[in-house]
Design a protein around this motif. Structure first.
Motif, PDB file in Angstrom:
ATOM      1  N   PRO A  38      50.221  67.668  17.609  1.00  0.00           N
ATOM      2  CA  PRO A  38      50.258  68.332  18.936  1.00  0.00           C
ATOM      3  C   PRO A  38      49.565  69.750  18.458  1.00  0.00           C
ATOM      4  CG  PRO A  38      52.145  66.940  18.672  1.00  0.00           C
ATOM      5  CD  PRO A  38      51.257  67.027  17.021  1.00  0.00           C
ATOM      6  N   ASN A  39      49.172  70.428  19.648  1.00  0.00           N
ATOM      7  CA  ASN A  39      48.268  70.770  19.571  1.00  0.00           C
ATOM      8  C   ASN A  39      48.564  71.634  20.374  1.00  0.00           C
ATOM      9  OD1 ASN A  39      45.999  71.802  20.470  1.00  0.00           O
ATOM     10  ND2 ASN A  39      45.803  70.061  19.318  1.00  0.00           N
ATOM     11  N   PHE A  40      49.107  74.057  20.370  1.00  0.00           N
ATOM     12  CA  PHE A  40      49.186  74.573  21.174  1.00  0.00           C
ATOM     13  C   PHE A  40      47.841  76.063  21.116  1.00  0.00           C
ATOM     14  CE2 PHE A  40      50.916  78.527  22.884  1.00  0.00           C
ATOM     15  CZ  PHE A  40      50.704  78.490  23.619  1.00  0.00           C
ATOM     16  N   VAL A  41      47.101  76.244  22.486  1.00  0.00           N
ATOM     17  CA  VAL A  41      46.098  76.809  22.315  1.00  0.00           C
ATOM     18  C   VAL A  41      45.911  77.903  23.322  1.00  0.00           C
ATOM     19  CG1 VAL A  41      43.614  77.402  21.943  1.00  0.00           C
ATOM     20  CG2 VAL A  41      44.378  75.547  21.350  1.00  0.00           C
ATOM     21  N   VAL A  42      45.448  79.223  23.303  1.00  0.00           N
ATOM     22  CA  VAL A  42      45.420  79.956  23.732  1.00  0.00           C
ATOM     23  C   VAL A  42      43.881  80.776  23.311  1.00  0.00           C
ATOM     24  CG1 VAL A  42      45.698  82.327  24.480  1.00  0.00           C
ATOM     25  CG2 VAL A  42      47.768  80.328  23.468  1.00  0.00           C
ATOM     26  N   ALA A  43      43.395  80.876  24.742  1.00  0.00           N
ATOM     27  CA  ALA A  43      42.123  81.130  24.772  1.00  0.00           C
ATOM     28  C   ALA A  43      41.250  82.072  25.895  1.00  0.00           C
ATOM     29  CB  ALA A  43      40.251  79.938  24.802  1.00  0.00           C
ATOM     30  N   TYR A  44      40.474  82.482  25.916  1.00  0.00           N
ATOM     31  CA  TYR A  44      40.331  83.157  27.000  1.00  0.00           C
ATOM     32  C   TYR A  44      38.394  83.400  27.612  1.00  0.00           C
ATOM     33  CZ  TYR A  44      44.332  86.263  25.219  1.00  0.00           C
ATOM     34  OH  TYR A  44      45.453  86.634  24.957  1.00  0.00           O
ATOM     35  N   ASP A  45      38.583  83.862  28.682  1.00  0.00           N
ATOM     36  CA  ASP A  45      36.941  83.644  29.022  1.00  0.00           C
ATOM     37  C   ASP A  45      36.806  84.607  30.449  1.00  0.00           C
ATOM     38  OD1 ASP A  45      34.776  82.252  29.347  1.00  0.00           O
ATOM     39  OD2 ASP A  45      35.368  80.984  30.289  1.00  0.00           O
ATOM     40  N   ARG A  46      35.464  84.315  31.030  1.00  0.00           N
ATOM     41  CA  ARG A  46      35.455  85.805  31.795  1.00  0.00           C
ATOM     42  C   ARG A  46      35.456  84.775  32.969  1.00  0.00           C
ATOM     43  NH1 ARG A  46      36.401  90.539  32.449  1.00  0.00           N
ATOM     44  NH2 ARG A  46      36.165  91.306  30.094  1.00  0.00           N
ATOM     45  N   PRO A  47      35.594  84.627  34.198  1.00  0.00           N
ATOM     46  CA  PRO A  47      35.517  84.159  35.096  1.00  0.00           C
ATOM     47  C   PRO A  47      33.789  84.639  36.135  1.00  0.00           C
ATOM     48  CG  PRO A  47      36.928  85.988  36.084  1.00  0.00           C
ATOM     49  CD  PRO A  47      37.137  85.770  34.072  1.00  0.00           C
ATOM     50  N   ALA A  48      33.365  83.904  36.938  1.00  0.00           N
ATOM     51  CA  ALA A  48      32.096  83.956  37.408  1.00  0.00           C
ATOM     52  C   ALA A  48      32.534  85.274  37.960  1.00  0.00           C
ATOM     53  CB  ALA A  48      32.059  82.764  37.903  1.00  0.00           C
ATOM     54  N   THR A  49      31.575  85.977  38.238  1.00  0.00           N
ATOM     55  CA  THR A  49      31.533  86.787  39.726  1.00  0.00           C
ATOM     56  C   THR A  49      31.814  86.179  40.180  1.00  0.00           C
ATOM     57  OG1 THR A  49      29.581  88.403  38.920  1.00  0.00           O
ATOM     58  CG2 THR A  49      30.072  88.892  40.628  1.00  0.00           C
ATOM     59  N   ARG A 113      39.883  88.978  32.597  1.00  0.00           N
ATOM     60  CA  ARG A 113      39.803  87.668  31.680  1.00  0.00           C
ATOM     61  C   ARG A 113      40.923  86.900  32.084  1.00  0.00           C
ATOM     62  NH1 ARG A 113      40.585  88.631  25.503  1.00  0.00           N
ATOM     63  NH2 ARG A 113      41.643  89.801  26.817  1.00  0.00           N
ATOM     64  N   VAL A 114      40.660  85.288  32.231  1.00  0.00           N
ATOM     65  CA  VAL A 114      40.991  84.152  32.011  1.00  0.00           C
ATOM     66  C   VAL A 114      42.103  83.975  30.811  1.00  0.00           C
ATOM     67  CG1 VAL A 114      41.167  82.217  33.121  1.00  0.00           C
ATOM     68  CG2 VAL A 114      40.333  83.098  34.125  1.00  0.00           C
ATOM     69  N   ALA A 115      43.346  84.091  30.660  1.00  0.00           N
ATOM     70  CA  ALA A 115      43.834  83.060  29.312  1.00  0.00           C
ATOM     71  C   ALA A 115      44.040  81.594  30.460  1.00  0.00           C
ATOM     72  CB  ALA A 115      45.622  83.823  29.481  1.00  0.00           C
ATOM     73  N   SER A 116      43.904  81.319  28.759  1.00  0.00           N
ATOM     74  CA  SER A 116      43.858  79.628  29.022  1.00  0.00           C
ATOM     75  C   SER A 116      44.800  79.405  28.097  1.00  0.00           C
ATOM     76  CB  SER A 116      42.310  78.507  29.050  1.00  0.00           C
ATOM     77  OG  SER A 116      42.835  77.604  29.095  1.00  0.00           O
ATOM     78  N   VAL A 117      45.945  78.713  28.437  1.00  0.00           N
ATOM     79  CA  VAL A 117      47.483  78.099  27.757  1.00  0.00           C
ATOM     80  C   VAL A 117      47.623  76.868  27.131  1.00  0.00           C
ATOM     81  CG1 VAL A 117      49.615  78.255  26.620  1.00  0.00           C
ATOM     82  CG2 VAL A 117      48.114  80.440  27.883  1.00  0.00           C
ATOM     83  N   ALA A 118      46.570  76.412  26.324  1.00  0.00           N
ATOM     84  CA  ALA A 118      46.384  74.390  26.233  1.00  0.00           C
ATOM     85  C   ALA A 118      47.560  73.852  25.491  1.00  0.00           C
ATOM     86  CB  ALA A 118      44.968  74.413  25.982  1.00  0.00           C
ATOM     87  N   CYS A 119      48.314  72.652  25.614  1.00  0.00           N
ATOM     88  CA  CYS A 119      49.050  72.294  25.043  1.00  0.00           C
ATOM     89  C   CYS A 119      48.698  70.943  24.927  1.00  0.00           C
ATOM     90  CB  CYS A 119      50.751  72.060  26.010  1.00  0.00           C
ATOM     91  SG  CYS A 119      51.447  73.485  25.750  1.00  0.00           S
ATOM     92  N   THR A 120      48.214  70.259  24.188  1.00  0.00           N
ATOM     93  CA  THR A 120      47.233  69.005  24.044  1.00  0.00           C
ATOM     94  C   THR A 120      48.300  68.115  22.596  1.00  0.00           C
ATOM     95  OG1 THR A 120      45.560  69.918  24.258  1.00  0.00           O
ATOM     96  CG2 THR A 120      45.470  67.732  23.231  1.00  0.00           C
ATOM     97  N   ALA A 121      48.283  66.824  23.005  1.00  0.00           N
ATOM     98  CA  ALA A 121      48.335  65.841  22.157  1.00  0.00           C
ATOM     99  C   ALA A 121      48.330  64.331  22.509  1.00  0.00           C
ATOM    100  CB  ALA A 121      50.286  65.333  22.286  1.00  0.00           C
ATOM    101  N   ALA A 122      48.992  63.353  21.875  1.00  0.00           N
ATOM    102  CA  ALA A 122      48.154  62.415  22.140  1.00  0.00           C
ATOM    103  C   ALA A 122      48.789  61.444  23.679  1.00  0.00           C
ATOM    104  CB  ALA A 122      48.499  61.110  21.275  1.00  0.00           C
ATOM    105  N   ALA A 123      48.533  61.122  23.401  1.00  0.00           N
ATOM    106  CA  ALA A 123      49.482  60.761  25.169  1.00  0.00           C
ATOM    107  C   ALA A 123      50.990  60.033  25.450  1.00  0.00           C
ATOM    108  CB  ALA A 123      48.855  59.808  25.901  1.00  0.00           C
ATOM    109  N   ASP A 124      50.705  58.634  23.988  1.00  0.00           N
ATOM    110  CA  ASP A 124      52.007  58.652  23.979  1.00  0.00           C
ATOM    111  C   ASP A 124      52.754  59.383  22.924  1.00  0.00           C
ATOM    112  OD1 ASP A 124      50.825  55.952  24.755  1.00  0.00           O
ATOM    113  OD2 ASP A 124      50.180  55.489  22.685  1.00  0.00           O
ATOM    114  N   ASP A 125      52.690  60.692  22.445  1.00  0.00           N
ATOM    115  CA  ASP A 125      53.437  60.889  22.120  1.00  0.00           C
ATOM    116  C   ASP A 125      53.636  62.454  22.634  1.00  0.00           C
ATOM    117  OD1 ASP A 125      53.426  59.722  19.399  1.00  0.00           O
ATOM    118  OD2 ASP A 125      51.715  61.170  19.376  1.00  0.00           O
TER     119      ASP A 125
END
Length: 144
Positions: A38-49, A113-125
């Motif tokens: 399982p992992n936890f990711v924070v990423a940043y992006d710029r939304p379109a105008t 900016r937009v902050a994207s916070v993602a929590c990801t794992a195999a569906a079974d886990d």
């Protein structure tokens, strides 16, 4: 050329002033804790105008629908995250190791900016991993 500084506890450098900070912070469970840790990711992006947080999230879902195999959106809702307006998505998709599941929160920052916070794992886990993700999300604080 005008520049701005990037600094964190381990490095510092100058970039052109008009460059966008798209930093990515990644933490993962120890290797061997699951077939796909399982992992936890924070990423940043710029939304379109002119793009709102909601339309940004809609664009992300459209991109996932187009690119992720067997994409299934389980939840999309407006919410708050660490005191800020957010859009939450929960979805699944087919990947090499099997079905993956992700909880993703988008929030608009004061600098546009937009902050994207993602929590990801195999569906079974995911149910077990979601306990750790919940603790991480409860501890999350914006510092600016």
């Amino acid at each position: 050329m005008p520049t701005k500084a990037h600094a964190d506890p381990t490095l510092a450098f100058q970039v052109p002033a008009d460059w966008v900070d798209r930093s990515i912070v990644v933490y993962s469970a120890p290797a061997g804790s699951a077939a796909v840790p399982p992992n936890f990711v924070v990423a940043y992006d710029r939304p379109a105008t002119g793009e709102t947080l909601g339309t940004y999230a809609t664009r992300q879902v459209a991109e996932l629908t187009r690119t992720a195999q067997q994409f299934q959106l389980d939840l999309r809702r407006d919410t708050t995250f660490a005191g800020r307006a957010a859009v939450e998505l929960v979805f699944r998709w087919a990947a090499g190791p099997g079905t993956m599941q992700q909880r993703q929160l988008f929030s608009l920052l004061a600098d546009g900016r937009v902050a994207s916070v993602a929590c990801t794992a195999a569906a079974d886990d995911f149910p077990l991993a979601d306990e750790a993700f919940g603790d991480i999300l409860k501890s999350f604080r914006w510092t600016r």
